[in-house]
Write an enzyme that holds these catalytic residues in place. Structure first.
Site, PDB file in Angstrom:
ATOM      1  N   HIS A  25       0.840  -1.202   0.000  1.00  0.00           N
ATOM      2  CA  HIS A  25       0.000   0.000   0.000  1.00  0.00           C
ATOM      3  C   HIS A  25       0.867   1.242   0.000  1.00  0.00           C
ATOM      4  O   HIS A  25       2.041   1.212   0.389  1.00  0.00           O
ATOM      5  CB  HIS A  25      -0.954   0.012   1.204  1.00  0.00           C
ATOM      6  CG  HIS A  25      -0.289   0.329   2.514  1.00  0.00           C
ATOM      7  ND1 HIS A  25      -0.164   1.609   3.005  1.00  0.00           N
ATOM      8  CD2 HIS A  25       0.310  -0.468   3.437  1.00  0.00           C
ATOM      9  CE1 HIS A  25       0.454   1.583   4.172  1.00  0.00           C
ATOM     10  NE2 HIS A  25       0.767   0.340   4.461  1.00  0.00           N
ATOM     11  N   CYS A  26       0.272   2.352  -0.473  1.00  0.00           N
ATOM     12  CA  CYS A  26       0.935   3.653  -0.393  1.00  0.00           C
ATOM     13  C   CYS A  26       0.079   4.538   0.499  1.00  0.00           C
ATOM     14  O   CYS A  26      -0.653   4.038   1.347  1.00  0.00           O
ATOM     15  CB  CYS A  26       1.121   4.253  -1.783  1.00  0.00           C
ATOM     16  SG  CYS A  26      -0.430   4.502  -2.679  1.00  0.00           S
ATOM     17  N   ALA A  27       0.120   5.845   0.302  1.00  0.00           N
ATOM     18  CA  ALA A  27      -0.597   6.747   1.199  1.00  0.00           C
ATOM     19  C   ALA A  27      -2.108   6.619   1.069  1.00  0.00           C
ATOM     20  O   ALA A  27      -2.838   6.840   2.032  1.00  0.00           O
ATOM     21  CB  ALA A  27      -0.183   8.193   0.924  1.00  0.00           C
ATOM     22  N   ARG A  29      -3.714   4.091  -1.477  1.00  0.00           N
ATOM     23  CA  ARG A  29      -4.187   2.969  -2.276  1.00  0.00           C
ATOM     24  C   ARG A  29      -3.639   1.626  -1.811  1.00  0.00           C
ATOM     25  O   ARG A  29      -2.476   1.530  -1.418  1.00  0.00           O
ATOM     26  CB  ARG A  29      -3.783   3.178  -3.744  1.00  0.00           C
ATOM     27  CG  ARG A  29      -4.599   4.196  -4.471  1.00  0.00           C
ATOM     28  CD  ARG A  29      -3.922   4.639  -5.749  1.00  0.00           C
ATOM     29  NE  ARG A  29      -2.949   5.681  -5.484  1.00  0.00           N
ATOM     30  CZ  ARG A  29      -2.204   6.256  -6.424  1.00  0.00           C
ATOM     31  NH1 ARG A  29      -2.304   5.857  -7.665  1.00  0.00           N
ATOM     32  NH2 ARG A  29      -1.356   7.199  -6.111  1.00  0.00           N
TER      33      ARG A  29
END
Length: 627
Positions: A25-27, A29
């Site tokens: 995951h990112c910030a 998504r």
């Protein structure tokens, strides 16, 4: 619906655990690498509570949950058995996706994104310093010097940061990279800004004909030097005997690249960079705000394409000159995007869409427009198209006002700080207001017709809930796994990487290897073999999904020192060699070669038991899994 239930729905809609290669995951998504895109129920995914949109990009299926929420959903899907990987590993696996241009832009992004926080912080310091000056507050001597240190340092050392990051991306030794970058701005060279000011400082003439200045604030020459340097270092390391590697490779790399950088690449690409900067400024300075109109109109389309990281390079050049008009223009485009989302939220009577629109708009006003684009505007098409028109007009208005920020990387609400000290704060607020009103009004009046909560979509979501997985009948209930390496056994909780030691990826064991060969720990199918050769996924007769990860952070080596002996889809017997690796190269890169063996679907088993301790030979009993 709690986060655990949402995670279960996500896994079902993705086609089950067996259809997921890895998740990160990112910030905002959840990023999923899937085996078969056709098995994803995309309608069901988008109808899951808290999902703000989903799309494929860079070889990943990306599900937007928004800041904060995505971390919680990620923890839940991992706890339910989805195999995990770092974002760097995902990038390595997805790097072969897309055409050459898309891959090149992703590389630009990989180089410049880690540098942006330093530039953002420096821009904020500049804004605060300028605000004090606009209020007539003069800092006393020591504080004034300190403020200059805060505002100037990042731009002075920008070439060193770029060379370091480029070495990192292309697998070179990062310490060599940053030292090489510092050579480009050595105090022994004439300062580029002092030379450009036309004063007494002039370029230093080397060998009677090569004019050389420091590359303070330069970006393109530093990128090219970093690219060539990282590639050259790899070539040298392959030729130099291992026993001499530590001494000879850095010496040759720095010697050759300092010559090329200072006397060939630097001067040539500094000229090219100036032409690019001049062309960019010419577009931005087109009369009647035409440059802002064009950029403001296409910026969010480029965001959708995923190649918007190219702008980091251009903005870094503009910021180094002291003014960044590009920031104001894209702020107008992003404001219009958020305003269109607000209009949808205000006009709709659908509670799910309303609950989706407002957080997505807030995210846009904080500088992240993907939830607004993919979660709302692009789904209904007209809001997205009308927001482009509003963004174009807002961008033109920003150009006409002559707005230019003191930094980059922040827009709209946090972006106000870039305009507090340059006398443009109220003009900035006016531009944001105009862009918001246009985006809202166009969408509310012409861009969105409310629709009832679609029964068909609800029925699809309900149907997805009822999908039951057929349990395989041919899986063994208990299985002993043999050690894939020879060496010293390390308890997983003692591994120097919190992703593994926390048990978030599943239970398992690690080995500090005594030889550079990895064997299959059981009769199994190879489900994934990372292109970089540092990690492998296998599925055994008991249904155990194993991750064998050679070393810690070794994805950064980009395959140097690793050799794949198998490919995804191969079936291997226990004891079959699956990979070779060079422990010396891992050590030379400053990394740890401890190799982890993880049962990533631990939740499917009643117990995962360690059988080995102290030292172990490959082929000896290692772990036992039991249903």
């Amino acid at each position: 619906m709690n986060n655990t239930e949402i995670a279960k729905k996500v896994i079902d809609a993705l086609g089950g655990r067996e259809n997921v290669r890895s998740v990160a995951h990112c910030a905002t998504r959840l990023r999923v690498m899937v085996i078969d895109e056709g098995k994803i129920n995309k309608d069901a995914v988008e109808n899951i509570e808290k999902v703000q949109g989903a799309f494929f990009n860079s070889g990943q299926y990306q599900i937007i949950f928004g800041t904060g929420t995505v971390n919680k959903i990620y923890d839940e899907v991992v706890a339910l058995g989805l195999p995990t990987s770092s974002k760097d590993e995902m990038k390595a696996e997805a790097a072969k996706q897309g055409n050459a241009f898309q891959r090149a832009i992703r590389t630009f992004g990989d180089v410049f994104v880690p540098i942006i926080p330093a530039i953002v912080a420096t821009g904020l310091f500049m804004g605060l310093r300028g605000l004090l000056a606009s209020l007539g507050i003069t800092l006393p001597g020591d504080l004034n010097v300190y403020s200059q240190i805060l505002t100037d340092t990042a731009f002075i050392v920008l070439p060193a940061l770029v060379v370091w990051s480029t070495f990192r991306v292309f697998g070179g030794n990062q310490t060599i990279g940053i030292v090489l970058g510092m050579m480009l701005i050595s105090g022994s060279l004439p300062n580029a800004w002092e030379v450009a000011s036309g004063g007494e400082v002039t370029p230093q003439i080397f060998f009677g004909f090569i004019p050389v200045v420091g590359l303070q604030g330069s970006v393109l020459p530093a990128f090219i030097i970093g690219l060539v340097g990282a590639k050259f270092e790899k070539v040298v390391r392959k030729v130099v005997p291992e026993v001499l590697d530590l001494l000879v490779t850095p010496f040759i790399t720095l010697f050759v690249m300092s010559i090329l950088g200072l006397f060939v690449i630097g001067p040539v690409f500094h000229v090219v960079e100036n032409y690019i900067l001049s062309a960019t400024q010419a577009v931005l300075n087109l009369p009647f705000g035409l440059g802002g109109f064009f950029i403001g109109g296409v910026h969010q389309v480029i965001v959708v394409s995923g190649v918007h990281h190219i702008f980091n390079f251009l903005e870094a050049q503009l910021v180094a000159t002291g003014a960044n008009p590009f920031n104001a223009i894209i702020t107008a485009a992003m404001t219009a995007q958020g305003a269109a989302t607000v209009a949808v939220g205000v006009k709709t009577k659908n509670p799910k869409l309303k609950a989706l629109a407002y957080p997505a708009a807030l995210s846009a006003f904080l500088g992240i427009t993907e939830p607004a684009i993919f979660g709302v505007n692009l789904r209904f098409r007209k809001p997205f198209l009308l927001s482009l028109i509003a963004g174009a007009i807002g961008g033109a208005f920003a150009s006409i006002l002559g707005l230019a920020g003191t930094g980059m990387g922040v827009t709209i609400i946090p972006g106000m700080t870039l305009y507090t000290g340059n006398g443009q704060f109220f003009q900035y607020l006016l531009m944001v207001a105009v862009s918001f009103v246009l985006g809202f009004a166009l969408t509310y009046l012409f861009g969105f017709e409310d629709e009832e909560d679609a029964p068909a979509q609800q029925s699809k979501a309900v149907a997805t809930e009822g999908v039951a997985k057929e349990a395989a009948t041919d899986l063994v209930a208990e299985e002993t796994l043999v050690s894939p390496l020879s060496g010293e056994v390390v308890a997983l909780e003692d591994v120097n990487d919190p992703v593994f030691s926390s048990g978030a990826m599943g239970k398992g064991l690690a080995v500090k290897p005594s030889e550079g060969l990895v064997y299959a720990p059981a009769d199994a199918e190879v489900t994934i073999a990372f292109e970089t050769g540092h990690a492998y996924g296998l599925k055994t007769a008991s249904g155990a999904e194993l991750l064998i990860h050679i070393g810690i952070d070794t994805v950064s080596m980009n395959g140097d020192g690793f050799e794949k002996l198998v490919a995804a889809g191969d079936r291997v017997a226990a004891g079959t060699p699956i990979a070779k690796f060079d422990a010396g190269k891992i050590a030379a890169a400053g990394l740890d070669d401890t190799t982890m063996v993880i049962v990533t679907n631990t939740a499917d088993f009643a117990s995962v038991e360690a059988l080995a301790s102290a030292t172990v030979a490959h082929g000896a009993a290692f772990m036992k899994v039991e249903k």
